[in-house]
Design a protein around this motif. Structure first.
Motif: not given
Length: 131
Positions: A109-111, A116, A121
């Motif tokens: 997972k993105r931060r 986003t 990802k």
């Protein structure tokens, strides 16, 4: 360097300063060379003078007040829409995601502070061949 050692030893022998103060001043002088950017070191020097003045006028309470004010000012700064203290300032929903990071292949997972459109990802398991 040799002159500083002699002066420090003479000041400690004359009971003008304590040995701990000599060590702290030496560490402060050494760490002043650790900042690579000149403009950043200039700003750190200015902030250091503010801390010293506040410590002179109000003691430890002045230093604590200056630290809280400095931390509050840093928390209100945004860079490209992201908080300056981004991993720590907005509390994350994932417990332990800021302090203890998983290995790179498990970070799927993105931060959260990046906001986003796609939170993931890649697929569920990035390295399927390992499992």
């Amino acid at each position: 360097m040799f002159g500083a050692l002699i002066l420090g030893d003479a000041a400690v022998s004359a009971n003008i300063v304590s040995p701990i103060l000599v060590i702290i001043v030496a560490l402060t002088g050494i760490t002043a060379f650790a900042v690579p950017d000149y403009s950043l070191s200039f700003h750190i020097r200015l902030i250091r003078f503010v801390y010293i003045i506040m410590g002179y006028f109000a003691g430890f309470l002045g230093i604590a007040f200056c630290f809280v004010f400095h931390l509050t000012a840093l928390a209100h700064i945004n860079s490209f829409g992201v908080s300056y203290l981004s991993p720590f300032s907005p509390v994350s929903k994932n417990p332990g995601s800021e302090y203890f990071l998983p290995p790179l292949w498990k970070r799927e997972k993105r931060r959260e502070f990046l906001n986003t459109k796609k939170p993931f990802k890649e697929d569920h398991i990035s390295r399927k061949w390992k499992y």
